[in-house]
Design a protein around this motif. Sequence first.
Motif: not given
Length: 82
Positions: A23-27, A63-68, A70-81
């Motif tokens: 949620a955080t990187p997407r937001l 940049r902050l969103g991309a860093t977060l 990346r640090d989470m292992g790409g979880a935002a791109s794997e999130a539903p929707g």
Amino acid sequence: MTDERDVLEALVTQAGQLRGQGATPRLLRTAAALIEQAGYEVARTEEPGRVTQLILLAAEIERLGATLERDMGGAASEAPGG
């Protein structure tokens, strides 16, 4: 103007419902896009310095969103929707 306000209010409501690891990187990406759009709108009526501030702020948030993400292992791109 009411339709624009309704769209933005709906966006804020939907954003408030996001949960989970991605949620955080997407937001942050969404916030960056909105700030960038605000910069384009400011460019129509305001001084260039304000536009530059907004564009730089949007880039920093992106940049902050991309860093977060990346640090989470790409979880935002794997999130539903996402």
